[in-house]
Design an enzyme around this catalytic site. Structure first.
Site, PDB file in Angstrom:
ATOM      1  N   LYS A  11     114.663  75.476 -14.882  1.00  0.00           N
ATOM      2  CA  LYS A  11     113.854  75.294 -16.085  1.00  0.00           C
ATOM      3  C   LYS A  11     112.554  76.110 -16.003  1.00  0.00           C
ATOM      4  CE  LYS A  11     115.772  70.677 -17.021  1.00  0.00           C
ATOM      5  NZ  LYS A  11     115.455  69.251 -17.342  1.00  0.00           N
ATOM      6  N   TYR A  51     120.883  70.512 -26.006  1.00  0.00           N
ATOM      7  CA  TYR A  51     120.523  69.117 -25.730  1.00  0.00           C
ATOM      8  C   TYR A  51     120.847  68.191 -26.908  1.00  0.00           C
ATOM      9  CZ  TYR A  51     118.103  69.999 -21.273  1.00  0.00           C
ATOM     10  OH  TYR A  51     117.801  70.299 -19.965  1.00  0.00           O
ATOM     11  N   PHE A  59     112.100  61.457 -26.443  1.00  0.00           N
ATOM     12  CA  PHE A  59     111.523  62.627 -25.757  1.00  0.00           C
ATOM     13  C   PHE A  59     112.145  63.946 -26.209  1.00  0.00           C
ATOM     14  CE2 PHE A  59     114.873  60.828 -23.012  1.00  0.00           C
ATOM     15  CZ  PHE A  59     115.724  61.921 -22.892  1.00  0.00           C
ATOM     16  N   ARG A  87     124.350  67.640  -8.651  1.00  0.00           N
ATOM     17  CA  ARG A  87     123.489  66.505  -9.017  1.00  0.00           C
ATOM     18  C   ARG A  87     122.797  65.938  -7.777  1.00  0.00           C
ATOM     19  NH1 ARG A  87     122.519  65.602 -14.466  1.00  0.00           N
ATOM     20  NH2 ARG A  87     121.637  63.712 -13.585  1.00  0.00           N
ATOM     21  N   THR A  93     116.469  62.262 -11.932  1.00  0.00           N
ATOM     22  CA  THR A  93     115.729  62.828 -13.067  1.00  0.00           C
ATOM     23  C   THR A  93     114.222  62.730 -12.862  1.00  0.00           C
ATOM     24  OG1 THR A  93     117.537  62.045 -14.473  1.00  0.00           O
ATOM     25  CG2 THR A  93     115.512  62.738 -15.589  1.00  0.00           C
ATOM     26  N   ASN A 114     111.094  68.816 -14.829  1.00  0.00           N
ATOM     27  CA  ASN A 114     111.787  68.467 -13.584  1.00  0.00           C
ATOM     28  C   ASN A 114     112.680  69.575 -13.028  1.00  0.00           C
ATOM     29  OD1 ASN A 114     113.790  68.292 -15.447  1.00  0.00           O
ATOM     30  ND2 ASN A 114     114.268  66.133 -15.111  1.00  0.00           N
ATOM     31  N   HIS A 117     118.349  71.671 -14.447  1.00  0.00           N
ATOM     32  CA  HIS A 117     119.361  70.944 -15.204  1.00  0.00           C
ATOM     33  C   HIS A 117     120.677  71.064 -14.459  1.00  0.00           C
ATOM     34  CE1 HIS A 117     122.038  69.639 -18.434  1.00  0.00           C
ATOM     35  NE2 HIS A 117     122.819  70.631 -18.034  1.00  0.00           N
ATOM     36  N   GLU A 128     129.110  73.176 -21.410  1.00  0.00           N
ATOM     37  CA  GLU A 128     127.818  73.824 -21.158  1.00  0.00           C
ATOM     38  C   GLU A 128     127.990  75.240 -20.617  1.00  0.00           C
ATOM     39  OE1 GLU A 128     125.323  69.682 -20.350  1.00  0.00           O
ATOM     40  OE2 GLU A 128     125.558  71.119 -18.706  1.00  0.00           O
TER      41      GLU A 128
HETATM   42  P1  IDP Z   1     119.218  64.714 -16.170  1.00  0.00           P
HETATM   43  O1  IDP Z   1     118.571  66.053 -16.416  1.00  0.00           O
HETATM   44  O2  IDP Z   1     118.868  64.178 -14.800  1.00  0.00           O
HETATM   45  O3  IDP Z   1     120.707  64.707 -16.427  1.00  0.00           O
HETATM   46  P2  IDP Z   1     118.937  63.276 -18.695  1.00  0.00           P
HETATM   47  O4  IDP Z   1     118.772  61.799 -18.802  1.00  0.00           O
HETATM   48  O5  IDP Z   1     120.251  63.862 -19.077  1.00  0.00           O
HETATM   49  O6  IDP Z   1     118.540  63.674 -17.187  1.00  0.00           O
HETATM   50  O7  IDP Z   1     117.780  63.926 -19.572  1.00  0.00           O
HETATM   51  C1  IDP Z   1     117.796  65.307 -19.862  1.00  0.00           C
HETATM   52  C2  IDP Z   1     116.405  65.853 -19.670  1.00  0.00           C
HETATM   53  O8  IDP Z   1     115.524  65.263 -20.628  1.00  0.00           O
HETATM   54  C3  IDP Z   1     115.751  65.548 -18.309  1.00  0.00           C
HETATM   55  O9  IDP Z   1     116.147  66.414 -17.279  1.00  0.00           O
HETATM   56  C4  IDP Z   1     114.280  65.688 -18.656  1.00  0.00           C
HETATM   57  O10 IDP Z   1     113.862  67.054 -18.683  1.00  0.00           O
HETATM   58  C5  IDP Z   1     114.223  65.109 -20.058  1.00  0.00           C
HETATM   59  N1  IDP Z   1     113.894  63.681 -20.008  1.00  0.00           N
HETATM   60  C6  IDP Z   1     114.720  62.656 -19.674  1.00  0.00           C
HETATM   61  N2  IDP Z   1     114.087  61.471 -19.730  1.00  0.00           N
HETATM   62  C7  IDP Z   1     112.811  61.755 -20.116  1.00  0.00           C
HETATM   63  C8  IDP Z   1     111.657  60.943 -20.356  1.00  0.00           C
HETATM   64  O11 IDP Z   1     111.676  59.717 -20.216  1.00  0.00           O
HETATM   65  N3  IDP Z   1     110.532  61.605 -20.735  1.00  0.00           N
HETATM   66  C9  IDP Z   1     110.482  62.963 -20.901  1.00  0.00           C
HETATM   67  N4  IDP Z   1     111.541  63.752 -20.695  1.00  0.00           N
HETATM   68  C10 IDP Z   1     112.685  63.164 -20.299  1.00  0.00           C
HETATM   69 MG    MG Z   2     121.775  65.000 -18.187  1.00  0.00          MG
END
Ligand code: IDP
Ligand code: MG
Length: 151
Positions: A11, A51, A59, A87, A93, A114, A117, A128
Protein backbone atom coordinates in the site's frame (compact mmCIF):
# COMPACT_ATOMS: atom_id res chain seq x y z
CA UNK A 1 -1.20 -28.41 0.32
CA UNK A 2 -1.98 -27.00 -3.09
CA UNK A 3 0.10 -24.66 -5.19
CA UNK A 4 -1.81 -21.37 -5.13
CA UNK A 5 -1.60 -17.77 -6.30
CA UNK A 6 -2.76 -14.74 -4.36
CA UNK A 7 -2.87 -11.00 -4.89
CA UNK A 8 -0.60 -8.87 -2.71
CA UNK A 9 -0.50 -5.07 -2.65
CA UNK A 10 2.17 -2.98 -0.96
CA UNK A 11 0.00 0.00 0.00
CA UNK A 12 1.04 3.68 -0.34
CA UNK A 13 2.53 3.80 3.19
CA UNK A 14 4.87 0.86 2.44
CA UNK A 15 6.04 2.49 -0.79
CA UNK A 16 6.58 5.86 0.97
CA UNK A 17 8.59 4.19 3.77
CA UNK A 18 10.98 2.70 1.18
CA UNK A 19 10.43 -0.88 2.35
CA UNK A 20 9.34 -2.53 -0.93
CA UNK A 21 12.49 -4.66 -0.95
CA UNK A 22 12.20 -5.67 2.71
CA UNK A 23 8.58 -6.72 2.20
CA UNK A 24 9.35 -8.77 -0.90
CA UNK A 25 12.29 -10.40 0.96
CA UNK A 26 9.91 -11.49 3.75
CA UNK A 27 7.70 -13.19 1.17
CA UNK A 28 10.61 -14.86 -0.62
CA UNK A 29 12.26 -16.03 2.60
CA UNK A 30 9.02 -17.70 3.64
CA UNK A 31 8.39 -19.59 0.42
CA UNK A 32 6.31 -17.19 -1.67
CA UNK A 33 7.53 -16.20 -5.13
CA UNK A 34 6.42 -13.03 -6.95
CA UNK A 35 5.29 -14.17 -10.41
CA UNK A 36 3.97 -10.75 -11.52
CA UNK A 37 4.88 -7.26 -10.25
CA UNK A 38 3.74 -3.78 -11.34
CA UNK A 39 3.64 -0.36 -9.74
CA UNK A 40 0.51 1.74 -10.17
CA UNK A 41 -1.11 4.88 -8.79
CA UNK A 42 -4.74 3.79 -8.41
CA UNK A 43 -7.53 6.13 -9.44
CA UNK A 44 -10.68 6.54 -7.37
CA UNK A 45 -12.80 4.23 -9.55
CA UNK A 46 -10.14 1.51 -9.56
CA UNK A 47 -9.79 1.59 -5.76
CA UNK A 48 -13.57 1.73 -5.23
CA UNK A 49 -14.01 -1.25 -7.56
CA UNK A 50 -11.28 -3.25 -5.87
CA UNK A 51 -12.76 -2.68 -2.39
CA UNK A 52 -16.43 -2.83 -3.51
CA UNK A 53 -17.10 -5.56 -0.91
CA UNK A 54 -16.40 -2.94 1.81
CA UNK A 55 -18.50 -0.15 0.25
CA UNK A 56 -21.06 -0.14 3.08
CA UNK A 57 -18.43 -0.02 5.85
CA UNK A 58 -17.91 3.28 7.70
CA UNK A 59 -14.21 3.37 6.79
CA UNK A 60 -14.78 2.97 3.01
CA UNK A 61 -14.18 6.63 2.11
CA UNK A 62 -11.03 6.77 4.21
CA UNK A 63 -9.80 3.50 2.67
CA UNK A 64 -10.27 4.73 -0.91
CA UNK A 65 -8.63 8.06 -0.03
CA UNK A 66 -5.63 6.26 1.43
CA UNK A 67 -5.27 3.71 -1.39
CA UNK A 68 -5.23 6.51 -3.99
CA UNK A 69 -2.83 8.74 -1.99
CA UNK A 70 0.31 7.44 -3.71
CA UNK A 71 1.74 4.62 -5.80
CA UNK A 72 1.33 0.98 -4.79
CA UNK A 73 3.05 -2.26 -5.78
CA UNK A 74 0.70 -4.88 -7.23
CA UNK A 75 1.98 -8.46 -7.06
CA UNK A 76 0.90 -12.00 -7.68
CA UNK A 77 2.54 -14.36 -5.16
CA UNK A 78 2.81 -18.07 -5.89
CA UNK A 79 3.56 -20.95 -3.52
CA UNK A 80 2.19 -23.86 -1.53
CA UNK A 81 -0.87 -22.61 0.35
CA UNK A 82 -0.01 -19.08 -0.82
CA UNK A 83 -3.32 -17.50 0.23
CA UNK A 84 -3.13 -18.44 3.92
CA UNK A 85 0.66 -18.11 4.03
CA UNK A 86 0.48 -14.54 2.73
CA UNK A 87 -2.10 -13.65 5.41
CA UNK A 88 0.22 -15.16 8.04
CA UNK A 89 3.24 -13.18 6.82
CA UNK A 90 1.12 -9.97 6.69
CA UNK A 91 -0.21 -10.27 10.26
CA UNK A 92 -3.54 -9.07 11.66
CA UNK A 93 -5.36 -6.08 10.12
CA UNK A 94 -4.64 -4.00 13.24
CA UNK A 95 -0.85 -3.79 13.74
CA UNK A 96 -1.39 -3.73 17.51
CA UNK A 97 -2.81 -7.26 17.19
CA UNK A 98 -0.24 -8.48 14.62
CA UNK A 99 2.29 -11.13 15.64
CA UNK A 100 6.00 -10.38 16.07
CA UNK A 101 7.92 -10.41 12.78
CA UNK A 102 4.86 -9.90 10.56
CA UNK A 103 4.82 -7.12 7.96
CA UNK A 104 2.09 -5.18 9.70
CA UNK A 105 3.80 -5.47 13.10
CA UNK A 106 7.04 -4.25 11.54
CA UNK A 107 5.75 -1.43 9.35
CA UNK A 108 2.04 -0.60 9.75
CA UNK A 109 0.80 2.56 11.45
CA UNK A 110 -2.84 1.78 12.16
CA UNK A 111 -5.76 -0.49 11.30
CA UNK A 112 -6.32 1.60 8.15
CA UNK A 113 -2.75 2.46 7.18
CA UNK A 114 -1.48 -1.10 7.33
CA UNK A 115 1.14 -1.51 4.59
CA UNK A 116 -0.17 -4.57 2.73
CA UNK A 117 -3.25 -6.16 1.22
CA UNK A 118 -3.70 -9.91 0.73
CA UNK A 119 -6.54 -11.92 -0.78
CA UNK A 120 -8.50 -13.88 1.83
CA UNK A 121 -9.84 -16.94 -0.08
CA UNK A 122 -9.41 -18.82 -3.39
CA UNK A 123 -12.39 -17.02 -4.99
CA UNK A 124 -11.23 -13.54 -3.99
CA UNK A 125 -7.64 -14.36 -4.99
CA UNK A 126 -8.77 -15.35 -8.51
CA UNK A 127 -10.99 -12.26 -8.86
CA UNK A 128 -8.38 -9.85 -7.46
CA UNK A 129 -5.56 -11.23 -9.65
CA UNK A 130 -7.80 -10.87 -12.73
CA UNK A 131 -8.71 -7.31 -11.66
CA UNK A 132 -5.09 -6.17 -12.09
CA UNK A 133 -3.23 -8.69 -14.29
CA UNK A 134 -3.68 -10.31 -17.69
CA UNK A 135 -2.60 -13.95 -17.98
CA UNK A 136 0.40 -13.00 -20.12
CA UNK A 137 1.76 -10.77 -17.35
CA UNK A 138 2.05 -13.72 -14.94
CA UNK A 139 5.26 -15.75 -15.08
CA UNK A 140 4.98 -19.07 -13.25
CA UNK A 141 8.01 -20.09 -11.22
CA UNK A 142 10.38 -22.13 -13.39
CA UNK A 143 11.45 -25.27 -11.53
CA UNK A 144 14.26 -26.14 -13.89
CA UNK A 145 16.29 -24.23 -16.47
CA UNK A 146 15.98 -26.08 -19.75
CA UNK A 147 18.01 -23.83 -22.09
CA UNK A 148 21.04 -26.12 -21.70
CA UNK A 149 19.57 -29.47 -20.59
CA UNK A 150 22.77 -31.45 -21.27
CA UNK A 151 25.00 -29.05 -19.35
P1 IDP B 1 -7.57 -7.12 5.72
O1 IDP B 1 -6.82 -6.13 4.87
O2 IDP B 1 -6.73 -7.60 6.88
O3 IDP B 1 -8.16 -8.27 4.93
P2 IDP B 1 -10.28 -6.06 5.89
O4 IDP B 1 -11.18 -6.23 7.07
O5 IDP B 1 -10.58 -6.85 4.66
O6 IDP B 1 -8.78 -6.33 6.40
O7 IDP B 1 -10.29 -4.51 5.54
C1 IDP B 1 -9.72 -4.05 4.33
C2 IDP B 1 -8.89 -2.82 4.63
O8 IDP B 1 -9.75 -1.77 5.09
C3 IDP B 1 -7.85 -2.98 5.75
O9 IDP B 1 -6.65 -3.58 5.34
C4 IDP B 1 -7.66 -1.53 6.17
O10 IDP B 1 -6.78 -0.82 5.29
C5 IDP B 1 -9.06 -0.97 6.05
N1 IDP B 1 -9.76 -1.06 7.33
C6 IDP B 1 -10.31 -2.17 7.89
N2 IDP B 1 -10.88 -1.90 9.08
C7 IDP B 1 -10.68 -0.57 9.29
C8 IDP B 1 -11.04 0.32 10.35
O11 IDP B 1 -11.65 -0.06 11.35
N3 IDP B 1 -10.66 1.62 10.19
C9 IDP B 1 -9.99 2.07 9.08
N4 IDP B 1 -9.65 1.27 8.07
C10 IDP B 1 -9.98 -0.03 8.17
MG1 MG C 1 -9.62 -8.28 3.45
Amino acid sequence: MALERTLSIIKPDGVKKNVIGKIIALFEEQGLTPVAIRMAHLGRAEAEGFYAVHSARPFFGELVEFMTSGPVVLMVLEGEGAIAKNREIMGATDPAQAAEGTIRRLFAESKGVNTVHGSDAPETAAAEIAYFFRGLEIHPKVGKITANPEG
